[in-house]
Design a protein around this motif. Sequence first.
Motif, PDB file in Angstrom:
ATOM      1  N   PHE A 194     -32.581 -43.831 -61.859  1.00 58.98           N
ATOM      2  CA  PHE A 194     -33.833 -44.475 -61.452  1.00 58.98           C
ATOM      3  C   PHE A 194     -34.947 -43.446 -61.497  1.00 58.98           C
ATOM      4  O   PHE A 194     -34.802 -42.342 -60.962  1.00 58.98           O
ATOM      5  CB  PHE A 194     -33.687 -45.022 -60.035  1.00 58.98           C
ATOM      6  CG  PHE A 194     -34.952 -45.616 -59.459  1.00 58.98           C
ATOM      7  CD1 PHE A 194     -35.153 -46.983 -59.481  1.00 58.98           C
ATOM      8  CD2 PHE A 194     -35.929 -44.803 -58.893  1.00 58.98           C
ATOM      9  CE1 PHE A 194     -36.310 -47.537 -58.946  1.00 58.98           C
ATOM     10  CE2 PHE A 194     -37.085 -45.339 -58.357  1.00 58.98           C
ATOM     11  CZ  PHE A 194     -37.278 -46.711 -58.384  1.00 58.98           C
ATOM     12  N   ARG A 195     -36.064 -43.792 -62.122  1.00 51.19           N
ATOM     13  CA  ARG A 195     -37.204 -42.886 -62.112  1.00 51.19           C
ATOM     14  C   ARG A 195     -38.485 -43.620 -62.510  1.00 51.19           C
ATOM     15  O   ARG A 195     -38.443 -44.633 -63.208  1.00 51.19           O
ATOM     16  CB  ARG A 195     -36.990 -41.697 -63.047  1.00 51.19           C
ATOM     17  CG  ARG A 195     -36.763 -42.057 -64.506  1.00 51.19           C
ATOM     18  CD  ARG A 195     -36.374 -40.802 -65.288  1.00 51.19           C
ATOM     19  NE  ARG A 195     -36.103 -41.046 -66.694  1.00 51.19           N
ATOM     20  CZ  ARG A 195     -34.941 -41.473 -67.174  1.00 51.19           C
ATOM     21  NH1 ARG A 195     -33.950 -41.765 -66.339  1.00 51.19           N
ATOM     22  NH2 ARG A 195     -34.772 -41.638 -68.479  1.00 51.19           N
ATOM     23  N   ALA A 196     -39.603 -43.051 -62.075  1.00 48.15           N
ATOM     24  CA  ALA A 196     -40.916 -43.516 -62.511  1.00 48.15           C
ATOM     25  C   ALA A 196     -41.178 -42.988 -63.909  1.00 48.15           C
ATOM     26  O   ALA A 196     -40.759 -41.886 -64.266  1.00 48.15           O
ATOM     27  CB  ALA A 196     -41.995 -43.023 -61.552  1.00 48.15           C
ATOM     28  N   VAL A 197     -41.876 -43.786 -64.695  1.00 48.72           N
ATOM     29  CA  VAL A 197     -42.298 -43.364 -66.033  1.00 48.72           C
ATOM     30  C   VAL A 197     -43.691 -42.754 -65.889  1.00 48.72           C
ATOM     31  O   VAL A 197     -44.623 -43.430 -65.458  1.00 48.72           O
ATOM     32  CB  VAL A 197     -42.311 -44.552 -67.012  1.00 48.72           C
ATOM     33  CG1 VAL A 197     -42.766 -44.100 -68.393  1.00 48.72           C
ATOM     34  CG2 VAL A 197     -40.924 -45.188 -67.080  1.00 48.72           C
ATOM     35  N   LEU A 242     -44.789 -48.111 -63.578  1.00 49.16           N
ATOM     36  CA  LEU A 242     -43.647 -48.476 -64.416  1.00 49.16           C
ATOM     37  C   LEU A 242     -42.449 -47.615 -64.051  1.00 49.16           C
ATOM     38  O   LEU A 242     -42.569 -46.392 -63.916  1.00 49.16           O
ATOM     39  CB  LEU A 242     -44.009 -48.287 -65.888  1.00 49.16           C
ATOM     40  CG  LEU A 242     -42.934 -48.656 -66.922  1.00 49.16           C
ATOM     41  CD1 LEU A 242     -42.604 -50.154 -66.859  1.00 49.16           C
ATOM     42  CD2 LEU A 242     -43.409 -48.284 -68.336  1.00 49.16           C
ATOM     43  N   TYR A 243     -41.288 -48.282 -63.929  1.00 50.50           N
ATOM     44  CA  TYR A 243     -40.051 -47.599 -63.582  1.00 50.50           C
ATOM     45  C   TYR A 243     -38.937 -48.032 -64.542  1.00 50.50           C
ATOM     46  O   TYR A 243     -39.030 -49.068 -65.199  1.00 50.50           O
ATOM     47  CB  TYR A 243     -39.629 -47.935 -62.141  1.00 50.50           C
ATOM     48  CG  TYR A 243     -40.543 -47.370 -61.088  1.00 50.50           C
ATOM     49  CD1 TYR A 243     -40.205 -46.218 -60.390  1.00 50.50           C
ATOM     50  CD2 TYR A 243     -41.752 -47.996 -60.788  1.00 50.50           C
ATOM     51  CE1 TYR A 243     -41.047 -45.687 -59.415  1.00 50.50           C
ATOM     52  CE2 TYR A 243     -42.609 -47.476 -59.823  1.00 50.50           C
ATOM     53  CZ  TYR A 243     -42.254 -46.326 -59.137  1.00 50.50           C
ATOM     54  OH  TYR A 243     -43.089 -45.805 -58.183  1.00 50.50           O
ATOM     55  N   VAL A 283     -38.001 -51.865 -65.888  1.00 59.07           N
ATOM     56  CA  VAL A 283     -37.193 -52.312 -67.023  1.00 59.07           C
ATOM     57  C   VAL A 283     -35.794 -51.735 -66.832  1.00 59.07           C
ATOM     58  O   VAL A 283     -35.646 -50.533 -66.585  1.00 59.07           O
ATOM     59  CB  VAL A 283     -37.785 -51.818 -68.356  1.00 59.07           C
ATOM     60  CG1 VAL A 283     -36.897 -52.246 -69.520  1.00 59.07           C
ATOM     61  CG2 VAL A 283     -39.202 -52.343 -68.539  1.00 59.07           C
ATOM     62  N   HIS A 284     -34.780 -52.584 -66.924  1.00 58.18           N
ATOM     63  CA  HIS A 284     -33.406 -52.086 -66.798  1.00 58.18           C
ATOM     64  C   HIS A 284     -32.461 -52.882 -67.685  1.00 58.18           C
ATOM     65  O   HIS A 284     -32.729 -54.030 -68.062  1.00 58.18           O
ATOM     66  CB  HIS A 284     -32.931 -52.140 -65.335  1.00 58.18           C
ATOM     67  CG  HIS A 284     -32.556 -53.524 -64.854  1.00 58.18           C
ATOM     68  ND1 HIS A 284     -31.306 -54.072 -65.032  1.00 58.18           N
ATOM     69  CD2 HIS A 284     -33.280 -54.464 -64.189  1.00 58.18           C
ATOM     70  CE1 HIS A 284     -31.263 -55.280 -64.504  1.00 58.18           C
ATOM     71  NE2 HIS A 284     -32.461 -55.556 -63.989  1.00 58.18           N
ATOM     72  N   CYS A 285     -31.357 -52.254 -68.039  1.00 54.26           N
ATOM     73  CA  CYS A 285     -30.221 -52.945 -68.664  1.00 54.26           C
ATOM     74  C   CYS A 285     -29.037 -52.678 -67.746  1.00 54.26           C
ATOM     75  O   CYS A 285     -29.157 -52.885 -66.534  1.00 54.26           O
ATOM     76  CB  CYS A 285     -30.016 -52.486 -70.106  1.00 54.26           C
ATOM     77  SG  CYS A 285     -30.041 -50.702 -70.377  1.00 54.26           S
ATOM     78  N   LEU A 286     -27.898 -52.242 -68.271  1.00 56.26           N
ATOM     79  CA  LEU A 286     -26.799 -51.867 -67.390  1.00 56.26           C
ATOM     80  C   LEU A 286     -26.953 -50.421 -66.941  1.00 56.26           C
ATOM     81  O   LEU A 286     -27.014 -50.116 -65.755  1.00 56.26           O
ATOM     82  CB  LEU A 286     -25.450 -52.060 -68.097  1.00 56.26           C
ATOM     83  CG  LEU A 286     -24.215 -51.562 -67.332  1.00 56.26           C
ATOM     84  CD1 LEU A 286     -24.090 -52.257 -65.980  1.00 56.26           C
ATOM     85  CD2 LEU A 286     -22.958 -51.761 -68.158  1.00 56.26           C
TER      86      LEU A 286
END
Length: 390
Positions: A187-190, A200-201, A289-292
């Motif tokens: 997990f992190r901020a862009v 945006l993360y 935005v995430h996937c697995l």
Amino acid sequence: MKKLLSLVLVLILALLAVSSFTEAAEVAEAAEDMEVVVTEIQKYGNFVLSRKGSELLEAGYAYGDILTVTINGTGYDMPVGSNFSDVDQGSMVCRVAIDPDLNEDRTILAIYMDELATVTGIATKEKTEEEPGYIWHLNEGIQEPIRVSITMKEQGGYYDQYVSHHLVRGEKREDYPELSDEEFANFRAVTTTGISPGKLYRSSSPVNPEIRRNLYADRASAAAGIRTFINLEDNGEVMRGYEGFDSSYYSTQAIIPLNLGMIFTGDDFRSGLAKGLRFMIDHQAPYMVHCLEGKDRAGFVIAVLECLMGATAEEVIADYMVSFFNYYGVKPGTEQYDIIAGSNICKSLATAFRTEDIRDADLQAAAKAYLLEIGLSEEEITRIRTGLGE
């Protein structure tokens, strides 16, 4: 201490690889030709075979060998690896997946970031809203069982590349004592050029428990006040079916479940991404935005947005590769780092942006052209820029 642990891990992996290679050399001539069948076509088009991974190794094959795998009468050359990422994006791999902790012992044929079932012409995937979110239909003329033969082409022929690519990921929090909870969750901020702080993360999934990071990702999302989630991995039914979904912070926010595949160039991925970005435009920041894992599909989408906002190639690569440090301890300045970056994000962006080398391209213009190509309007692209850059 962290550097020492990483060095010890690398040495152990190298010794294991050498041991496997040496043992294989002694039995290479006697490697058993195998006749098997496909027992399952997985979500992303991988073929699970009827012989276990341990049985393939016992038959005289080893990590780093190159096999000729004949599927329904057509031969393909592919190396033996333990992870999908042991090869470049778009390359085939015979994955020997053995994990006692997960009670896993399988042989899986795959293409890293593509669908083997599609590429080989075996089957066509239909997306569904019901669990598990897909159905594979065998193409005309394909009959079950799908037969596969395996023979040795070149013993150890991929060994050097295998060692360079090979990555090992732990699934337990205690496997990563030097990482914060946020880093463990990837997990992190862009924070690349043009993107305002806190807008945006990116992360691994806050709800899918498969890689045991969901609770950490959900807590980090709550602490950051994420309001809008773009879920590239699941459809709605699968997402809501995860244990603990209803009690998660994630479930109380705006979510679009897109159920996207691994083929960035495919119409399904492109139209789904356009849909996800329109959802983002119409909802409140902060966005995630995430996937697995938050590594491949999320990594590509984040990279496109970073380029659109004015990031340099070096910034994009550095942010993308943080995931490979968080999961695998891969550090900048190493040969492995450069190999992974070149065969993953540099390759996928170069393909999407129709350029030879992203370091030589006008990435902002290329990202805009890409978004127009997948169906966004000039106005929508302007709204993305405004929303991320305010």
